[in-house]
Design an enzyme around this catalytic site. Structure first.
Site: not given
Ligand code: E4P
Length: 218
Positions: A87
């Site tokens: 990622k």
């Molecule tokens: C996942 O890939 C993301 O990092 C996550 O969904 C972010 O979510 P949030 O905005 O609730 O922190």
């Protein structure tokens, strides 16, 4: 549509896996910290533990923000397990790193995407997944679902292979709307996934069926 769970909590991952509907896991540094997983060795071990629990893709986020650092970290993460998806944040160095990983056959998830232009760049760089953050857009009074719709249109116009992974999902309606918009994947907390089960007519209907069965079988 694929269902990923958005957590680093092993119990919740197992619960979703046991439901039989889980296709993968996404994590981020905040989710790891929430579970108290700190220090490089513990973090790498935790990714391995998650891969043991599920069959699908597991997103593991790099911390570096420079090209060389991202390559080093990403290659180390990818070597942990073939399920690992590296990622990478949507920044200039990140786009270069995604292109490098793509050419090496390493799966990537371009994260922190808030515009269709960013999503276009991620696809051009060869990202496996793009993660538009719909909840965080909603938080600033901007309809996150419009972004999913725009990215769907752009990717379909040019037949990009990059999968739209709707992230920052907060509630079951987000999941419904993502399915209507044609997102390829939704990553959501366990609470939003299990909330899809609920309907008051299901609850009352089942109560009535069971009560009628019990009346007839006294
Ligand atoms: C996942 O890939 C993301 O990092 C996550 O969904 C972010 O979510 P949030 O905005 O609730 O922190």
């Amino acid at each position: 549509m694929k269902f990923f769970i958005d957590t680093a909590n092993l119990d919740q991952i197992k619960e979703a896996q046991d439901l039989g509907i889980l296709d993968g896991v996404t994590t981020n540094p905040s989710l790891m910290a929430k579970e108290g997983i700190t220090g490089k060795d513990n973090i790498l071990q935790h990714y391995k533990d998650i891969c043991e629990l599920v069959d699908g893709d597991v997103s593991a986020e790099v911390i570096s923000t420079d090209f060389d650092g991202m390559l080093k970290e990403g290659e180390e993460l990818a070597a942990l397990n073939e399920q690992i998806v590296v990622k990478v944040p949507m920044i200039k160095e990140g786009i270069k790193a995604i292109n490098y990983f793509s050419n090496k056959g390493i799966k990537t998830n371009c994260t922190l995407v808030f515009s269709s232009g960013q999503a276009l760049l991620a696809a051009k760089a060869g990202a496996t997944y793009v993660s538009p953050f719909i909840g965080r857009l909603d938080d600033i009074s901007t309809d996150g679902m419009n972004l999913i719709e725009d990215i769907r249109t752009i990717y379909d116009n040019y037949m990009f292979d990059t999968e739209i992974l709707a992230a920052s999902v907060r509630h079951p309606m987000h999941i419904n709307q993502c399915a209507l918009m044609g997102a390829d994947v939704v990553t959501a907390p366990l609470s939003a996934i299990t909330a899809l089960l609920n309907h008051p007519l299901t609850t009352s209907g089942l109560e009535k069926f069971l009560a009628d069965y019990n009346k007839g079988n006294k």
